[in-house]
Design a protein around this motif. Structure first.
Motif, PDB file in Angstrom:
ATOM      1  N   GLY A   8       0.780  -1.232   0.000  1.00  0.00           N
ATOM      2  CA  GLY A   8       0.000   0.000   0.000  1.00  0.00           C
ATOM      3  C   GLY A   8       0.809   1.277   0.000  1.00  0.00           C
ATOM      4  N   GLN A   9       2.105   1.183   0.112  1.00  0.00           N
ATOM      5  CA  GLN A   9       2.944   2.380   0.169  1.00  0.00           C
ATOM      6  C   GLN A   9       3.037   3.039  -1.197  1.00  0.00           C
ATOM      7  N   LEU A  10       2.889   4.350  -1.234  1.00  0.00           N
ATOM      8  CA  LEU A  10       3.015   5.121  -2.477  1.00  0.00           C
ATOM      9  C   LEU A  10       4.450   5.616  -2.595  1.00  0.00           C
ATOM     10  N   ILE A  11       5.102   5.171  -3.648  1.00  0.00           N
ATOM     11  CA  ILE A  11       6.516   5.491  -3.857  1.00  0.00           C
ATOM     12  C   ILE A  11       6.637   6.460  -5.024  1.00  0.00           C
ATOM     13  N   ASN A  12       7.325   7.583  -4.768  1.00  0.00           N
ATOM     14  CA  ASN A  12       7.650   8.516  -5.846  1.00  0.00           C
ATOM     15  C   ASN A  12       8.509   7.861  -6.902  1.00  0.00           C
ATOM     16  N   LEU A  13       8.113   7.968  -8.158  1.00  0.00           N
ATOM     17  CA  LEU A  13       8.978   7.494  -9.238  1.00  0.00           C
ATOM     18  C   LEU A  13       9.616   8.674  -9.960  1.00  0.00           C
ATOM     19  N   PHE A  14       8.754   9.548 -10.462  1.00  0.00           N
ATOM     20  CA  PHE A  14       9.238  10.696 -11.227  1.00  0.00           C
ATOM     21  C   PHE A  14       8.365  11.913 -10.938  1.00  0.00           C
ATOM     22  N   TYR A  15       9.042  13.051 -10.931  1.00  0.00           N
ATOM     23  CA  TYR A  15       8.393  14.362 -10.856  1.00  0.00           C
ATOM     24  C   TYR A  15       8.800  15.041 -12.150  1.00  0.00           C
ATOM     25  N   ILE A  16       7.879  15.091 -13.136  1.00  0.00           N
ATOM     26  CA  ILE A  16       8.321  15.373 -14.500  1.00  0.00           C
ATOM     27  C   ILE A  16       7.320  16.259 -15.229  1.00  0.00           C
ATOM     28  N   PRO A  17       7.483  17.585 -15.166  1.00  0.00           N
ATOM     29  CA  PRO A  17       6.567  18.485 -15.860  1.00  0.00           C
ATOM     30  C   PRO A  17       6.716  18.446 -17.376  1.00  0.00           C
ATOM     31  N   SER A  18       7.913  18.112 -17.841  1.00  0.00           N
ATOM     32  CA  SER A  18       8.145  18.013 -19.286  1.00  0.00           C
ATOM     33  C   SER A  18       9.465  17.284 -19.492  1.00  0.00           C
ATOM     34  N   GLY A  19       9.667  16.801 -20.721  1.00  0.00           N
ATOM     35  CA  GLY A  19      10.926  16.158 -21.040  1.00  0.00           C
ATOM     36  C   GLY A  19      10.967  14.704 -20.623  1.00  0.00           C
ATOM     37  N   THR A  20      12.166  14.180 -20.539  1.00  0.00           N
ATOM     38  CA  THR A  20      12.391  12.769 -20.243  1.00  0.00           C
ATOM     39  C   THR A  20      13.342  12.632 -19.069  1.00  0.00           C
ATOM     40  N   LYS A  21      13.010  11.678 -18.183  1.00  0.00           N
ATOM     41  CA  LYS A  21      13.893  11.334 -17.074  1.00  0.00           C
ATOM     42  C   LYS A  21      14.045   9.830 -17.017  1.00  0.00           C
TER      43      LYS A  21
END
Lengths: 111, 111
Positions: free
Chosen positions: B41-54
């Motif tokens: 149930g844990q929510l894990i951050n993967l990407f914070y990405i307003p634009s572009g590629t990471k």
């Protein structure tokens, strides 16, 4: 994430009783949020705060109230718990220019 | 309000396969975030990405803000990748920032 904790992790309560869930963050984040997660609905915003004593309603705020007397603490109160409020509750915080960080959730059962 | 649609809703893979998850959103957003909710149930951050590629290891994400979509790529999938992947968009302004979630993609990776 170690920077945000929720308590309790699990709670069973009776219909009609008040319940308070606590969220505590150590990141000095300005913004804090309460969500509920239900099957078929994803996560829905209940209330949020943009500073001490500054709060506003989200999309599913009926039956809930919040308070934020300190930057680090954001409390969610179910004024008179109903079975429809059985859910998993998540708290989140956000600092300027950074992503959202979620707590581990509180599983609430109203019987 | 803003609509966030994710596809596919469910995906079953064999270990080692690649996959692409999509997120469409109906209006301009300040930012976009991808989360993985693990079986606990844990929510894990993967990407914070307003634009572009990471890129982060076997995962990468691309957001095309002008066309209002984001893609999450998982390469060489592993059983530990199983869970629900959520896309969430940040919108609003001033002191009124909110994060709205899609309903998620349930990924099952079989050994």
């Amino acid at each position: 994430d170690a920077g945000i904790t929720q308590s309790p992790r699990h709670k069973v309560t009776e219909t009609g009783t008040p319940v308070t869930l606590r969220c505590h963050q150590t990141e000095n984040h300005r913004y804090m949020y309460w969500y509920r997660q239900d099957p078929g609905h994803g996560l829905r915003l209940i209330h949020y705060s943009y500073g001490v004593k500054d709060t506003d309603k989200g999309e599913v705020s009926d039956g809930y109230s919040v308070s934020r007397s300190k930057t680090e603490d954001f409390l969610l109160t179910l004024e008179s718990a109903t079975s429809s409020q059985t859910s998993v509750y998540f708290c989140a915080s956000q600092g300027n220019g950074y992503g959202y960080t979620f707590g581990s959730g509180t599983r609430l059962t109203v019987v | 309000g803003i609509q966030v649609e994710q596809s596919p809703p469910d995906l079953i893979l064999q270990e080692g396969a690649n996959s692409t998850l999509r997120c469409n959103f109906s209006d301009s957003v300040n930012n976009l975030q991808w989360f993985h909710q693990n079986p606990w149930g844990q929510l894990i951050n993967l990407f914070y990405i307003p634009s572009g590629t990471k890129q982060n290891g076997r995962l990468s994400a691309t957001t095309v803000a002008t066309e209002r979509y984001s893609l999450l790529y998982i390469s060489s999938s592993q059983t530990t990748d199983s869970g629900v992947y959520f896309c969430a968009v940040e919108h609003g302004g001033g002191s009124n920032y909110k994060l709205t979630f899609g309903k998620g993609t349930l990924l099952t990776v079989n050994p």
